[in-house]
Design an enzyme around this catalytic site. Sequence first.
Site: not given
Length: 258
Positions: A32, A34, A208
């Site tokens: 991922d 961001d 996240d």
Amino acid sequence: MFHDLTGVTKLQPEPAGNAGSDSVGPLAVFLDFDGTLVDLAPQPDAIDVTGVEGFVAALSKALDGRLVLVSGRSVDDLRRHMPSCDVPIYGSHGAEVWTGNAVVPRVEVPDEMTQMRRSGQAFAKDHPDVLFEDKPLGFALHYRQAPELEAPVHDMLHQLTEDEAGISLQDAKMAFEVKPTGVDKGAAVRDAMARFGWEDAVPVMIGDDVTDEAGMTAAAQMGGFGIKVGEGPTVARWRIDSPSALRRTLSTYFGIVS
């Protein structure tokens, strides 16, 4: 895998449904962006990407090219922040893919999305602290600047999407996203493993956000595992504190010299 490295926690007991292995290779890594490679910022364009392109290039080399970026951002937006990046990218949660040539949509966008975009833009105009983010195959409303607007944002978008079979509402960190049904990072992981002929590799999804959990579940189902960056419930096998800690850990594990 990371037993002797600081800043890494193996989650115990292992979350239900996580049957993947963490002890065999070679690895195919899905990252991922961001909150994983870079720290979250108040607005999408405010991120600090210093050193990230070089790290991604070095990690891809260490993995013999078995590295993919899987982001909620569009491919074009991600490449705007990392113009020299040449690793494959699945953008818009996997709804589009770029492998060095043209960006290829993986799903069709229902006609109803056009009017939903207008409704999302109108809501953001009426609520200046809500950020409208347009995407090639959908859009998102970010309420990071006004957490008290979480429920109104959700309720408005839920009302828009609840009766549309081809459009779904996706929860994210301080945002809600409207996207075509069937699009998630788990499907992106499965597609990439087949597309690039990585059936003998161990998939590792690192993220996240709640949007990354589908990718972690897919990785575990294919004999791999997930790594969660930061706090929150997860199906991941490992947890790492922050994007900077992740870059340090992967650099140490793969012998990357900055």
